[in-house]
Design a protein around this motif. Structure first.
Motif, PDB file in Angstrom:
ATOM      1  N   GLU A  18     -24.735  15.396   5.808  1.00 29.36           N
ATOM      2  CA  GLU A  18     -24.353  14.194   6.557  1.00 29.36           C
ATOM      3  C   GLU A  18     -23.677  13.165   5.652  1.00 29.36           C
ATOM      4  N   LEU A  19     -24.235  12.952   4.476  1.00 27.32           N
ATOM      5  CA  LEU A  19     -23.682  11.958   3.557  1.00 27.32           C
ATOM      6  C   LEU A  19     -22.338  12.406   2.995  1.00 27.32           C
ATOM      7  N   ALA A  22     -19.663  11.875   5.590  1.00 26.45           N
ATOM      8  CA  ALA A  22     -19.266  10.470   5.673  1.00 26.45           C
ATOM      9  C   ALA A  22     -18.315  10.107   4.538  1.00 26.45           C
ATOM     10  N   ARG A  23     -18.578  10.626   3.350  1.00 24.56           N
ATOM     11  CA  ARG A  23     -17.681  10.343   2.222  1.00 24.56           C
ATOM     12  C   ARG A  23     -16.287  10.922   2.454  1.00 24.56           C
ATOM     13  N   LEU A  25     -14.615  10.954   4.995  1.00 23.56           N
ATOM     14  CA  LEU A  25     -13.839  10.083   5.879  1.00 23.56           C
ATOM     15  C   LEU A  25     -13.190   8.919   5.137  1.00 23.56           C
ATOM     16  N   ASP A 172     -23.733   2.034   2.683  1.00 21.28           N
ATOM     17  CA  ASP A 172     -24.497   2.715   3.727  1.00 21.28           C
ATOM     18  C   ASP A 172     -25.299   3.901   3.202  1.00 21.28           C
ATOM     19  N   GLU A 173     -25.299   4.096   1.879  1.00 26.99           N
ATOM     20  CA  GLU A 173     -26.073   5.189   1.287  1.00 26.99           C
ATOM     21  C   GLU A 173     -27.430   4.722   0.755  1.00 26.99           C
TER      22      GLU A 173
END
Length: 201
Positions: A18-19, A22-23, A25, A172-173
């Motif tokens: 998931e993380l 997100a990166r 993007l 957001d991490e």
């Protein structure tokens, strides 16, 4: 790409996916802008402000950028050590002498071209900057799962060395909780573009 065939009993793998998604993007401009802000936020940490030797790493891809921070530390005459990945996934170290002295290495990494100082060189560090994907409010860090930095932290612990452990992340991490295993070590601080946060252990 197929996921590696490991038996992740800790629940870390889904969070890592998931993380990392997100990166992916983030644009190159997003990464560049965040790197400059991260450097400024990190440099005001008292641990870094007074450090003589810092073990760091060269960010690649969409990782929170370390390049401006590496150069700022060198300008302060701080000795910066960078990791060199060995065949067994352990880390050797070499001094950072500027971006012109970084060479492409395996797995898309960049490594310094200078003399190797040995895996125990990290014991001289006042601060160790750790790569990661997340940290929670207890200071528990989620790494990429390769195990290289677990070995570094175990080496520090075995030698009775206690450098400040700092992880660089995007805002957001910083999450409520990451899965924890017995060998995991909490970090002392996290730096994001929004600023630095310390953890008490």
């Amino acid at each position: 790409m197929r996921a590696p065939l490991n038996h992740d009993m800790s629940g870390k793998a889904p969070l890592r996916r998931e993380l990392l998604a997100a990166r992916r993007l983030l644009t190159s401009q997003d990464v560049e802008n965040a790197a400059a802000v991260l450097s400024s936020a990190a440099l005001v940490l008292p641990e870094l402000d007074g450090a003589r030797t810092v073990a760091a790493y060269v960010s690649v891809g969409r990782e929170p950028g370390t390049r401006p921070l590496l150069d700022a530390l060198r300008e302060r005459s701080v000795r910066v050590l960078l990791p060199v990945l060995m065949a067994d996934n352990d880390l050797d170290w070499a001094a950072y002498e500027g971006s012109a002295h970084l060479l492409p290495a395996g797995r898309g990494l960049l490594e310094p071209d200078g003399p190797r100082l040995g895996p125990t060189a990290v014991l001289d560090a006042d601060v160790v900057l750790l790569p990661g994907l997340a940290v929670d409010r207890r200071g528990m860090r989620l790494g990429r799962g390769g195990g290289s930095y677990d070995r570094v932290l175990a080496r520090l612990s075995a030698a009775g060395a206690h450098p400040a452990l700092v992880v660089l992340l995007y805002d957001d991490e910083v999450v409520a909780q990451v899965p924890e295993e017995p060998h995991d070590h909490p970090v002392d601080a996290v730096v994001t573009p929004a600023g630095a946060r310390r953890f008490t252990t």
